[in-house]
Motif scaffolding. Sequence first.
Motif, short mmCIF file in Angstrom:
data_model
loop_
_atom_site.label_atom_id
_atom_site.label_comp_id
_atom_site.label_asym_id
_atom_site.label_seq_id
_atom_site.Cartn_x
_atom_site.Cartn_y
_atom_site.Cartn_z
N TYR A 115 0.82 -1.20 0.00
CA TYR A 115 0.00 0.00 0.00
C TYR A 115 0.87 1.26 0.00
CZ TYR A 115 -4.49 -2.38 0.88
OH TYR A 115 -5.62 -3.14 0.77
N ILE A 116 1.91 1.25 0.82
CA ILE A 116 2.78 2.43 0.88
C ILE A 116 3.59 2.55 -0.41
CG2 ILE A 116 4.77 3.46 2.06
CD1 ILE A 116 3.69 2.34 4.67
N GLU A 117 4.06 1.44 -0.93
CA GLU A 117 4.85 1.47 -2.16
C GLU A 117 4.05 2.05 -3.32
OE1 GLU A 117 7.76 -1.45 -4.81
OE2 GLU A 117 6.28 -2.32 -3.42
N GLN A 118 2.76 1.75 -3.35
CA GLN A 118 1.91 2.31 -4.40
C GLN A 118 1.92 3.84 -4.37
OE1 GLN A 118 -0.06 0.74 -6.96
NE2 GLN A 118 0.02 2.91 -7.57
N GLU A 119 1.84 4.39 -3.16
CA GLU A 119 1.83 5.86 -3.04
C GLU A 119 3.21 6.44 -3.33
OE1 GLU A 119 -1.09 6.92 -3.08
OE2 GLU A 119 -1.83 4.91 -2.62
N LEU A 120 4.26 5.72 -2.94
CA LEU A 120 5.62 6.17 -3.27
C LEU A 120 5.82 6.19 -4.78
CD1 LEU A 120 7.72 4.27 -0.58
CD2 LEU A 120 7.33 6.74 -0.69
N ASN A 121 5.33 5.16 -5.47
CA ASN A 121 5.45 5.12 -6.92
C ASN A 121 4.67 6.24 -7.58
OD1 ASN A 121 7.07 2.85 -6.80
ND2 ASN A 121 5.38 1.40 -7.08
N ASP A 122 3.47 6.50 -7.06
CA ASP A 122 2.67 7.59 -7.63
C ASP A 122 3.34 8.95 -7.40
OD1 ASP A 122 0.77 5.84 -8.55
OD2 ASP A 122 -0.58 6.10 -6.85
N TRP A 123 3.93 9.09 -6.24
CA TRP A 123 4.67 10.32 -5.95
C TRP A 123 5.83 10.49 -6.94
CZ3 TRP A 123 8.07 10.85 -0.94
CH2 TRP A 123 8.62 12.14 -0.86
N ALA A 124 6.57 9.39 -7.17
CA ALA A 124 7.72 9.44 -8.09
C ALA A 124 7.26 9.70 -9.53
CB ALA A 124 8.49 8.13 -8.03
N GLU A 156 -6.63 8.76 -10.91
CA GLU A 156 -7.94 8.12 -10.99
C GLU A 156 -8.23 7.22 -9.79
OE1 GLU A 156 -8.63 6.15 -14.67
OE2 GLU A 156 -8.25 7.92 -15.88
N GLU A 157 -7.25 6.44 -9.36
CA GLU A 157 -7.47 5.50 -8.26
C GLU A 157 -6.89 6.04 -6.96
OE1 GLU A 157 -6.67 0.78 -7.20
OE2 GLU A 157 -6.28 1.55 -9.21
N THR A 158 -7.71 6.10 -5.91
CA THR A 158 -7.34 6.65 -4.59
C THR A 158 -6.51 7.93 -4.71
OG1 THR A 158 -5.42 5.16 -4.44
CG2 THR A 158 -7.47 4.45 -3.38
N PRO A 159 -7.09 9.00 -5.29
CA PRO A 159 -6.37 10.28 -5.35
C PRO A 159 -6.11 10.81 -3.95
CG PRO A 159 -8.68 10.56 -5.96
CD PRO A 159 -8.44 9.09 -5.87
N TRP A 160 -4.99 11.48 -3.77
CA TRP A 160 -4.61 11.96 -2.45
C TRP A 160 -5.60 12.99 -1.91
CZ3 TRP A 160 0.97 13.00 -4.53
CH2 TRP A 160 1.61 11.77 -4.72
N MET A 161 -6.23 13.74 -2.80
CA MET A 161 -7.19 14.75 -2.37
C MET A 161 -8.30 14.15 -1.50
SD MET A 161 -7.14 18.06 -3.15
CE MET A 161 -8.87 18.44 -3.35
N SER A 162 -8.74 12.98 -1.87
CA SER A 162 -9.87 12.38 -1.15
C SER A 162 -9.50 11.07 -0.47
CB SER A 162 -11.02 12.12 -2.14
OG SER A 162 -10.58 11.30 -3.21
N PRO A 203 -1.35 13.09 5.86
CA PRO A 203 -0.11 12.42 5.46
C PRO A 203 -0.44 11.09 4.78
CG PRO A 203 -0.47 12.13 7.80
CD PRO A 203 -1.59 12.99 7.30
N ILE A 204 -0.28 11.05 3.47
CA ILE A 204 -0.76 9.91 2.68
C ILE A 204 -0.03 8.62 3.01
CG2 ILE A 204 -1.04 9.02 0.34
CD1 ILE A 204 -3.02 11.23 1.15
N LEU A 205 1.28 8.69 3.26
CA LEU A 205 2.01 7.46 3.53
C LEU A 205 1.52 6.79 4.81
CD1 LEU A 205 5.64 8.49 2.50
CD2 LEU A 205 3.84 7.45 1.11
N SER A 206 1.22 7.59 5.83
CA SER A 206 0.65 7.02 7.06
C SER A 206 -0.76 6.50 6.81
CB SER A 206 0.65 8.06 8.17
OG SER A 206 1.95 8.38 8.58
N MET A 207 -1.52 7.23 6.01
CA MET A 207 -2.89 6.78 5.72
C MET A 207 -2.91 5.48 4.95
SD MET A 207 -5.61 9.79 5.20
CE MET A 207 -6.18 10.60 6.70
N ALA A 208 -1.90 5.25 4.12
CA ALA A 208 -1.83 4.00 3.38
C ALA A 208 -1.72 2.81 4.33
CB ALA A 208 -0.65 4.03 2.41
N ALA A 209 -0.94 2.97 5.40
CA ALA A 209 -0.82 1.91 6.40
C ALA A 209 -2.15 1.69 7.12
CB ALA A 209 0.29 2.25 7.40
N VAL A 210 -2.84 2.78 7.43
CA VAL A 210 -4.16 2.66 8.05
C VAL A 210 -5.12 1.90 7.13
CG1 VAL A 210 -6.14 3.90 8.99
CG2 VAL A 210 -3.84 4.79 9.38
#
Length: 420
Positions: free
Chosen positions: A55-64, A74-80, A305-312
């Motif tokens: 889950y965290i790696e997905q957000e890291l990849n999207d950030w990169a 489109e999928e799990t945008p950080w805004m929402s 903080p999206i990276l923490s939210m990914a763990a949640v």
Amino acid sequence: MVYENNLAFAKAQDEKDPLKEYRNHFYIPVDKEGNELIYLCGNSLGCQPKSVAQYIEQELNDWADLGVEGHFKEETPWMSYHEELAKPMAHIVGAKPSEVVIMNTLTTNLHLMMVSFYNPTPSRHKIIIESDAFPSDKYAVESQIHQRGYDPETSLILWQPREGEELCRYEDLETLVKEHGDSVALLLIGNTNYYSGQCYPIKKITDLGHNNGSKVGFDLAHGVGNIMPDLHESGADFAVWCTYKYLNSGPGSLGGCFVHERHHTDKNIQRFTGWWGQNKDTRFNMRKGFDPIPTAEGWQLSNPPILSMAAVKASLDIFEEAGMSNIRAKSEKLTGYLEFLVNELNNEHIAIITPSDSSQRGCQLSIQVKNADKSLHKKLTEAGVISDWREPDVIRVAPAPLYNNFEDVYEMVERLKKIL
């Protein structure tokens, strides 16, 4: 359920456990040789779900790959992103999705809630908490009282056990409320109690406070993911919690907050504000005045903080699949087995101070070691059992039903028996 004190019974229960496969969803801590420890400390820090890294790696990849555009993917945008957590979190605490939000950390959320729901006046300025509330709660309450110009010596009322007892009695809370009457502004109860493991009756306490004209809130740090608080139906004004204990979101991770829907559209309510609580349609029009979102989201301050939210999210997805009612049902059986085995020790130096009634506790049992220091706990740790110690004389043991099993409980008591 009729229990038996033998390994065959424990293994048989595990074999027919409908949640048995969920243990494989978690990393169980190991010793230096790589052997799994008996980890019974989910009341302090839950085990890591194996899906967290993904889950965290997905957000890291999207950030990169996307940079700032990740806010609008489109999928799990950080805004929402935080909105994705509302429904599964609501199922766990018994609320409407609009009444819960994952944000900040526990004590920050507690302060934010007291800004809104502790409104002292010269005639109504007292707060009632349990005498053995978690220290952070007590510090927060004392500082709020000071900040409003009052003195904890006269404005802080402690609900405490009777002399010679370990548990708080509801009738003594009734007496306190009656005694202090119209001077009570807020009942703030830590449910479930971190030390004793006692779970207080949320609905009864809420009704007691409201009938007295007081606001009522709960700290569910040791209750969320453990008991079923049914917050909406209880009518509590607010509740706060962390997510790193039974919700397995990682050390120091985000907290959660419940605000009953009757408060959502109250334009006169006091609150500390930030731009993430602003009306979503005008959030990026930086020159607009504050217009709160008419849900619990209106108490948000900063973007999450999206990276923490990914763990949640990784953990909440497991809870959603397993079902909180199923988790609670197993928990009652598992903790009941632990209680049975500890009582089977028949040792005069050992006593369980947590209530024996399963409706008055979660999965934690607080084992009191009479006339002892921390040495017994140290020996238990050296024997491969991870629990925790609370001064002056309590070992807290909490079999978490998603990753603990009957064999864990049996082996823990066997090792305790050898040490004794």
